[in-house]
Design a protein around this motif. Sequence first.
Motif, PDB file in Angstrom:
ATOM      1  N   SER A   9      50.343  49.247  71.609  1.00  0.00           N
ATOM      2  CA  SER A   9      51.771  49.012  71.170  1.00  0.00           C
ATOM      3  C   SER A   9      52.109  47.502  71.361  1.00  0.00           C
ATOM      4  CB  SER A   9      52.840  49.546  71.996  1.00  0.00           C
ATOM      5  OG  SER A   9      52.457  49.499  73.249  1.00  0.00           O
ATOM      6  N   SER A  10      51.010  46.797  71.984  1.00  0.00           N
ATOM      7  CA  SER A  10      50.971  45.341  72.312  1.00  0.00           C
ATOM      8  C   SER A  10      50.322  44.670  71.302  1.00  0.00           C
ATOM      9  CB  SER A  10      50.568  45.074  73.815  1.00  0.00           C
ATOM     10  OG  SER A  10      51.320  45.721  74.848  1.00  0.00           O
ATOM     11  N   LEU A  11      49.751  45.297  70.415  1.00  0.00           N
ATOM     12  CA  LEU A  11      49.015  44.695  69.352  1.00  0.00           C
ATOM     13  C   LEU A  11      49.360  45.119  67.969  1.00  0.00           C
ATOM     14  CD1 LEU A  11      45.395  45.117  70.867  1.00  0.00           C
ATOM     15  CD2 LEU A  11      46.865  43.122  70.906  1.00  0.00           C
ATOM     16  N   GLU A  12      50.532  45.849  67.988  1.00  0.00           N
ATOM     17  CA  GLU A  12      50.899  46.505  66.651  1.00  0.00           C
ATOM     18  C   GLU A  12      51.083  45.781  65.530  1.00  0.00           C
ATOM     19  OE1 GLU A  12      54.344  48.869  67.764  1.00  0.00           O
ATOM     20  OE2 GLU A  12      55.366  47.058  68.010  1.00  0.00           O
ATOM     21  N   SER A  13      51.526  44.537  65.683  1.00  0.00           N
ATOM     22  CA  SER A  13      51.775  43.668  64.345  1.00  0.00           C
ATOM     23  C   SER A  13      51.247  42.141  64.773  1.00  0.00           C
ATOM     24  CB  SER A  13      53.277  43.604  64.309  1.00  0.00           C
ATOM     25  OG  SER A  13      53.737  43.346  65.381  1.00  0.00           O
ATOM     26  N   SER A  14      51.584  41.353  63.815  1.00  0.00           N
ATOM     27  CA  SER A  14      51.217  39.919  63.892  1.00  0.00           C
ATOM     28  C   SER A  14      52.033  39.379  65.010  1.00  0.00           C
ATOM     29  CB  SER A  14      51.385  39.109  62.614  1.00  0.00           C
ATOM     30  OG  SER A  14      52.672  39.383  62.242  1.00  0.00           O
ATOM     31  N   ALA A  15      53.306  39.896  64.908  1.00  0.00           N
ATOM     32  CA  ALA A  15      53.995  39.049  66.140  1.00  0.00           C
ATOM     33  C   ALA A  15      53.607  39.680  67.398  1.00  0.00           C
ATOM     34  CB  ALA A  15      55.719  39.685  65.776  1.00  0.00           C
ATOM     35  N   ALA A  16      53.139  40.909  67.599  1.00  0.00           N
ATOM     36  CA  ALA A  16      52.807  41.470  68.826  1.00  0.00           C
ATOM     37  C   ALA A  16      51.517  40.588  69.448  1.00  0.00           C
ATOM     38  CB  ALA A  16      52.595  42.846  68.721  1.00  0.00           C
ATOM     39  N   MET A  62      42.082  59.216  51.524  1.00  0.00           N
ATOM     40  CA  MET A  62      41.987  57.845  51.077  1.00  0.00           C
ATOM     41  C   MET A  62      43.297  56.976  51.012  1.00  0.00           C
ATOM     42  SD  MET A  62      38.968  56.883  50.270  1.00  0.00           S
ATOM     43  CE  MET A  62      37.203  57.520  50.179  1.00  0.00           C
ATOM     44  N   ALA A  63      44.246  58.118  50.916  1.00  0.00           N
ATOM     45  CA  ALA A  63      45.556  57.263  51.243  1.00  0.00           C
ATOM     46  C   ALA A  63      45.867  56.789  52.595  1.00  0.00           C
ATOM     47  CB  ALA A  63      46.727  58.501  50.727  1.00  0.00           C
ATOM     48  N   ARG A  64      45.640  57.549  53.571  1.00  0.00           N
ATOM     49  CA  ARG A  64      45.572  57.094  54.813  1.00  0.00           C
ATOM     50  C   ARG A  64      44.715  55.854  55.145  1.00  0.00           C
ATOM     51  NH1 ARG A  64      47.940  61.061  58.247  1.00  0.00           N
ATOM     52  NH2 ARG A  64      47.648  63.070  57.641  1.00  0.00           N
ATOM     53  N   LEU A  65      43.545  55.799  54.637  1.00  0.00           N
ATOM     54  CA  LEU A  65      42.605  54.698  54.551  1.00  0.00           C
ATOM     55  C   LEU A  65      43.339  53.400  53.930  1.00  0.00           C
ATOM     56  CD1 LEU A  65      39.728  53.750  55.495  1.00  0.00           C
ATOM     57  CD2 LEU A  65      38.832  54.174  53.341  1.00  0.00           C
ATOM     58  N   GLY A  66      43.811  53.583  52.773  1.00  0.00           N
ATOM     59  CA  GLY A  66      44.515  52.716  52.163  1.00  0.00           C
ATOM     60  C   GLY A  66      45.668  52.009  52.829  1.00  0.00           C
ATOM     61  N   SER A  67      46.285  52.911  53.647  1.00  0.00           N
ATOM     62  CA  SER A  67      47.542  52.376  54.408  1.00  0.00           C
ATOM     63  C   SER A  67      47.048  51.319  55.578  1.00  0.00           C
ATOM     64  CB  SER A  67      48.492  53.220  55.206  1.00  0.00           C
ATOM     65  OG  SER A  67      48.873  54.429  53.888  1.00  0.00           O
ATOM     66  N   LEU A  68      45.889  52.012  56.319  1.00  0.00           N
ATOM     67  CA  LEU A  68      45.369  51.378  57.229  1.00  0.00           C
ATOM     68  C   LEU A  68      44.764  49.945  57.074  1.00  0.00           C
ATOM     69  CD1 LEU A  68      43.252  54.166  59.300  1.00  0.00           C
ATOM     70  CD2 LEU A  68      45.232  52.870  60.222  1.00  0.00           C
ATOM     71  N   GLU A  69      44.095  49.965  55.878  1.00  0.00           N
ATOM     72  CA  GLU A  69      43.683  48.574  55.415  1.00  0.00           C
ATOM     73  C   GLU A  69      44.822  47.694  55.023  1.00  0.00           C
ATOM     74  OE1 GLU A  69      40.915  48.850  52.310  1.00  0.00           O
ATOM     75  OE2 GLU A  69      40.386  46.526  52.376  1.00  0.00           O
ATOM     76  N   GLU A  70      45.848  47.896  54.305  1.00  0.00           N
ATOM     77  CA  GLU A  70      47.001  47.359  54.280  1.00  0.00           C
ATOM     78  C   GLU A  70      47.700  46.774  55.520  1.00  0.00           C
ATOM     79  OE1 GLU A  70      49.267  46.550  51.703  1.00  0.00           O
ATOM     80  OE2 GLU A  70      51.037  46.435  52.857  1.00  0.00           O
ATOM     81  N   LEU A  71      47.889  47.780  56.276  1.00  0.00           N
ATOM     82  CA  LEU A  71      48.296  47.108  57.782  1.00  0.00           C
ATOM     83  C   LEU A  71      47.540  46.167  58.307  1.00  0.00           C
ATOM     84  CD1 LEU A  71      50.293  47.709  60.306  1.00  0.00           C
ATOM     85  CD2 LEU A  71      48.054  49.159  61.103  1.00  0.00           C
ATOM     86  N   HIS A  72      46.266  46.459  58.577  1.00  0.00           N
ATOM     87  CA  HIS A  72      45.409  45.518  59.200  1.00  0.00           C
ATOM     88  C   HIS A  72      45.461  44.149  58.370  1.00  0.00           C
ATOM     89  CE1 HIS A  72      44.144  48.995  61.444  1.00  0.00           C
ATOM     90  NE2 HIS A  72      43.647  47.824  62.049  1.00  0.00           N
ATOM     91  N   ARG A  73      45.246  44.299  56.991  1.00  0.00           N
ATOM     92  CA  ARG A  73      45.311  42.951  56.156  1.00  0.00           C
ATOM     93  C   ARG A  73      46.539  42.128  56.239  1.00  0.00           C
ATOM     94  NH1 ARG A  73      42.001  41.622  52.054  1.00  0.00           N
ATOM     95  NH2 ARG A  73      40.813  43.408  52.409  1.00  0.00           N
ATOM     96  N   ARG A  74      47.731  42.774  56.037  1.00  0.00           N
ATOM     97  CA  ARG A  74      48.752  41.923  56.276  1.00  0.00           C
ATOM     98  C   ARG A  74      49.280  41.428  57.311  1.00  0.00           C
ATOM     99  NH1 ARG A  74      52.525  46.432  55.892  1.00  0.00           N
ATOM    100  NH2 ARG A  74      52.683  46.603  58.003  1.00  0.00           N
ATOM    101  N   GLU A  75      48.880  42.290  58.585  1.00  0.00           N
ATOM    102  CA  GLU A  75      49.111  41.473  59.883  1.00  0.00           C
ATOM    103  C   GLU A  75      48.273  40.619  60.236  1.00  0.00           C
ATOM    104  OE1 GLU A  75      52.302  42.289  61.112  1.00  0.00           O
ATOM    105  OE2 GLU A  75      52.465  43.869  59.599  1.00  0.00           O
ATOM    106  N   SER A  76      46.770  40.777  59.759  1.00  0.00           N
ATOM    107  CA  SER A  76      45.754  39.791  60.362  1.00  0.00           C
ATOM    108  C   SER A  76      46.021  38.417  59.439  1.00  0.00           C
ATOM    109  CB  SER A  76      44.528  40.140  60.540  1.00  0.00           C
ATOM    110  OG  SER A  76      44.293  40.769  59.025  1.00  0.00           O
TER     111      SER A  76
END
Length: 456
Positions: A9-16, A62-76
């Motif tokens: 929860s301390s790394l959940e987003s780019s802001a975190a 694959m949908a879960r994988l897609g959302s995980l990739e999207e989260l990591h890409r967007r925030e990083s």
Amino acid sequence: MIVMKFGGSSLESSAAIKRAAAIVRGRLGRHPVVVVSAMGGTTNELLAMAADAAQSKRSEAMARLGSLEELHRRESLELVSESSRKELEMILADHFQGLREIVEGLCSVRELTPRSLDAVASYGERLSSRIVALAFQNHGVPGVHLDARNSIVTDSRFTQATPIIEETNSRVSADILEIGAEHVVVIGGQLGATAEGVTTTLGRGGSDLTASLVGAAVGAEAIEIWTDVDGVLTCDPNLVPEAHPVRTISFDEAAELAYFGAKVLHPATVLPAKEKNIPVWILNSRRPESPGTKIVPGAVPCANVLKSLACKQGITVVNIRSTRMLGAHGFLRRIFEIFDRFETEVDMVSTSEVSVSLTVDNDARLAEICAELEPFTEVSVEKDRAILCAVGDNLRETPGVAARVLAALKSVNVRMISQGASLLNLGVVLSSEDLGRAAAALHREFFTERDPAVFG
Ligand code: ADP
Ligand code: ASP
Ligand code: MG
């Protein structure tokens, strides 16, 4: 050196992650080594994705994988400048390609072994540690990534591997002491590898243990566990919202709380730190100015009899009655031997001469256990139970605590009672549906008045 561990929860987003970078920047003079969990929610999603894949639910996986990739890409991508972008893209492409191959494999073999679960779960920390190291470089912290699989050596009990301390100590100190003098080492928590190099994990919440192992290996002066609450609280805030921070608590009390369910700390965390006498702090990454909790080696004097309450849900009670004559010896040995053979940990036990009640929190192998018990016992199983455990060093010497606990719980059906051998805890087992009410009642009884030196 100090070790700073940041939870999901301390790394959940780019802001975190930017907040984490700022906290680390403020401590550069103390030579931090940083241990990171997976980005918030990632481990759960990875495990769900693996379960889907093994049931051949390919599109769900694959949908879960897609959302995980999207989260990591967007925030990083938010975290790095143009010059680091290519490196980041390569890290993301490489890891998500690896995950995609595992998902395809699981879909076709339709089987999920503990070993493949660990391979999947490890990606959470493998990704976050690479991303955080790069983000740090872009935010004024000289981050260098270290692959935990080369440093944390474990046995091969996949999904709950035990670190091999000597080998881990020598590798961690060799790897970190040199680089750490000039750089901030960023290492993924929770994962390790066997001596043969097969990826393992230390179990859920295992990043706390990584922090403690690393701290012990480098002889850190402090271990800081950065999370999303103001420290160890007087109760799980999800059950008792008015729970208060505990400023100081002993290693033994913290271990007992963690063991009986306080998720804020992994139960095995305390030992390596305690052996090396390294203080552990629990701190809030969203409110770094708040003092947090300090976990210290010795007893902490306190006017309150308790320091905190721990709760564990999803408990199963097993009642076992001997069908043989009274006084037959060897009864308990036979019972525990069976639990041991099926690698099922027992939390709480209470006995009379011909019967024993015990609790387990992992009932995956309970059917097999009951089948082995049945020839010489009568067994009954109660599901959906919870443990509520009062913890405090003063329990040892204060008369009347059990009476106060039971009086506060007078309208609740208490199924089992146990005063642990450590004399630091008094636990009761009750129905899960009564847990909230019972925790609130005990909290009122024991924490309405608070010693300002400990709960200030
Ligand atoms: P992290 O991702 O940082 O490892 P966890 O979710 O594992 O965080 O642990 C922190 C959470 O533990 C808190 O948000 C809180 O809901 C829960 N918790 C349960 N019991 C306690 C307690 N006694 N004190 C503090 N937090 C607790
Ligand atoms: N990410 C892992 C989990 O959720 C380990 C950790 O954060 O400590 O259990
Ligand atoms: Mg945790």
